[in-house]
Design an enzyme around this catalytic site. Structure first.
Site, short mmCIF file in Angstrom:
data_model
loop_
_atom_site.label_atom_id
_atom_site.label_comp_id
_atom_site.label_asym_id
_atom_site.label_seq_id
_atom_site.Cartn_x
_atom_site.Cartn_y
_atom_site.Cartn_z
N LYS A 196 0.85 -1.19 0.00
CA LYS A 196 0.00 0.00 0.00
C LYS A 196 0.88 1.24 0.00
O LYS A 196 1.82 1.34 0.80
CB LYS A 196 -0.89 0.00 1.25
CG LYS A 196 -1.82 1.20 1.30
CD LYS A 196 -2.78 1.10 2.47
CE LYS A 196 -2.22 1.73 3.72
NZ LYS A 196 -2.08 3.18 3.69
N ASP A 204 -3.64 4.26 -1.64
CA ASP A 204 -4.57 4.67 -0.57
C ASP A 204 -4.54 6.20 -0.43
O ASP A 204 -3.93 6.74 0.48
CB ASP A 204 -4.10 3.98 0.73
CG ASP A 204 -4.90 4.37 1.96
OD1 ASP A 204 -6.05 4.78 1.81
OD2 ASP A 204 -4.35 4.23 3.07
N LYS A 225 -7.50 8.00 -0.55
CA LYS A 225 -8.77 8.38 0.10
C LYS A 225 -9.36 9.66 -0.49
O LYS A 225 -9.53 10.67 0.21
CB LYS A 225 -8.58 8.58 1.61
CG LYS A 225 -8.05 7.38 2.35
CD LYS A 225 -7.99 7.66 3.85
CE LYS A 225 -7.41 6.53 4.66
NZ LYS A 225 -5.96 6.32 4.49
N ASP A 240 -13.74 14.82 -2.50
CA ASP A 240 -13.81 16.14 -3.13
C ASP A 240 -15.10 16.18 -3.93
O ASP A 240 -15.92 15.26 -3.83
CB ASP A 240 -12.56 16.32 -4.02
CG ASP A 240 -12.13 17.78 -4.16
OD1 ASP A 240 -13.03 18.63 -4.38
OD2 ASP A 240 -10.94 18.08 -4.05
N THR A 263 -10.20 4.12 11.29
CA THR A 263 -10.04 3.23 12.45
C THR A 263 -9.38 3.94 13.63
O THR A 263 -9.29 3.39 14.72
CB THR A 263 -9.20 2.00 12.06
OG1 THR A 263 -8.07 2.43 11.32
CG2 THR A 263 -10.00 1.04 11.23
N ARG A 293 3.04 -0.27 10.67
CA ARG A 293 4.10 -0.21 11.68
C ARG A 293 4.49 -1.54 12.30
O ARG A 293 5.69 -1.77 12.52
CB ARG A 293 3.74 0.84 12.74
CG ARG A 293 3.88 2.26 12.19
CD ARG A 293 3.16 3.28 13.01
NE ARG A 293 1.70 3.13 12.90
CZ ARG A 293 0.82 3.90 13.50
NH1 ARG A 293 1.23 4.89 14.27
NH2 ARG A 293 -0.48 3.71 13.31
O1 C5P Z 1 0.91 1.40 10.91
P1 C5P Z 1 -0.53 0.97 10.79
O2 C5P Z 1 -0.68 -0.55 10.74
O3 C5P Z 1 -1.42 1.61 11.80
O4 C5P Z 1 -0.95 1.50 9.34
C1 C5P Z 1 -2.28 1.51 8.91
C2 C5P Z 1 -2.33 2.06 7.52
O5 C5P Z 1 -3.67 2.00 7.07
C3 C5P Z 1 -1.89 3.51 7.42
O6 C5P Z 1 -1.19 3.64 6.17
C4 C5P Z 1 -3.18 4.30 7.38
O7 C5P Z 1 -3.09 5.46 6.59
C5 C5P Z 1 -4.13 3.29 6.71
N1 C5P Z 1 -5.55 3.45 7.05
C6 C5P Z 1 -6.03 3.43 8.34
N2 C5P Z 1 -7.37 3.61 8.59
C7 C5P Z 1 -8.23 3.74 7.59
C8 C5P Z 1 -7.76 3.72 6.27
C9 C5P Z 1 -6.40 3.54 6.04
O8 C5P Z 1 -5.25 3.25 9.27
N3 C5P Z 1 -9.52 3.85 7.82
#
Ligand code: C5P
Length: 236
Positions: free
Chosen positions: A38, A65, A67, A70, A124, A215
């Site tokens: 991603k 991603d 998102k 607009d 989330t 992460r």
């Molecule tokens: O590091 P982590 O596992 O928290 O990364 C989650 C990834 O998913 C990030 O790149 C974040 O931008 C993306 N994301 C998210 N929540 C959403 C949509 C995408 O955490 N609703």
């Protein structure tokens, strides 16, 4: 475990790096048969479409991603531009509304390459009090269920949601509607800013199609070991 949308590989590694070289170097350790990738706002803003094209050229299924949220015309043009990059999945915000999502769907249908088009429901990282602060009453799950129904009616292939909402969404929408879940945290990983989380095993049991994990893998002392541990947990 269900099939259909649940096509391997199930893990989408979020390449949340500040620099193209770091991202490409990290991706070289990975195998397109074992994970998808991603690219999000940070890397795309720094490195642009070039990094996307390189990763797609290396054989990875790539989720761009960005998102989009607009006016319909702008989102449709952005979706068409993203589709031209040859990516596997792109997304918009369901909060952009029906007309925005329908226009995005039409733009994809007119493209030579047609990525999956998903909609973010509720981030989330957001809990109930933050939703109330922006005027979205009810629980996160009620908001997610409402927005997911709207996304499906508007032609989306699935939604981005918390694994905590996956079971209810799966019961309501079935196997053909993709459930892409960030907010996945193995028991050994820090939660960071994510609030509505589950472990990889729980997320799969709950009906998630794809797990977005950043992460816990990219910041692990041994990223490949972290990936293997997550794969084993999912298989278990
Ligand atoms: O590091 P982590 O596992 O928290 O990364 C989650 C990834 O998913 C990030 O790149 C974040 O931008 C993306 N994301 C998210 N929540 C959403 C949509 C995408 O955490 N609703």
């Amino acid at each position: 475990m269900r099939d259909s949308c649940f096509t391997p590989p199930h893990i989408i590694v979020a390449l949340d790096f500040s620099d193209q070289q770091l991202a490409l170097q990290f991706a070289r350790q990975l195998d397109p048969q074992r994970c998808r990738l991603k690219v999000g706002k940070e890397l795309f803003t720094r490195a642009g479409s070039q990094v996307v094209e390189q990763l797609v050229g290396s054989g990875f299924d790539l989720f761009l991603d960005l998102k989009f949220h607009d006016i319909p015309n702008t989102v449709a043009s952005a979706c068409a531009a993203a589709a031209e990059l040859g990516v596997w999945m792109i997304n918009v915000h369901a909060l952009g509304g029906r007309r925005m999502m329908e226009t995005a769907r039409s733009a994809i249908e007119q493209s030579d390459h047609q990525p999956l088009l998903t909609a973010v429901t509720i981030l989330t990282s957001m809990g109930e009090s933050e939703l109330h602060e922006i005027g979205l009453m009810g629980t996160p799950k009620e908001n997610v269920m409402r927005l997911a129904a709207l996304a499906r009616e508007s032609g989306m292939d699935g939604v981005v949601c918390s694994p905590r909402e996956a079971t209810d969404l799966w019961h309501q929408h079935g196997d053909e509607f993709c459930l892409v879940t960030p907010g996945v945290r193995p028991s050994w990983a820090a939660r960071g800013d994510q609030i509505r989380t589950m472990t990889p095993g729980e997320a799969c049991q709950a009906g998630a199609s794809y797990l977005v994990i950043g992460r816990p893998i990219i910041e692990a002392p041994e990223p490949l070991e972290a990936l293997v541990a997550i794969e084993e947990e999912i298989r278990g």
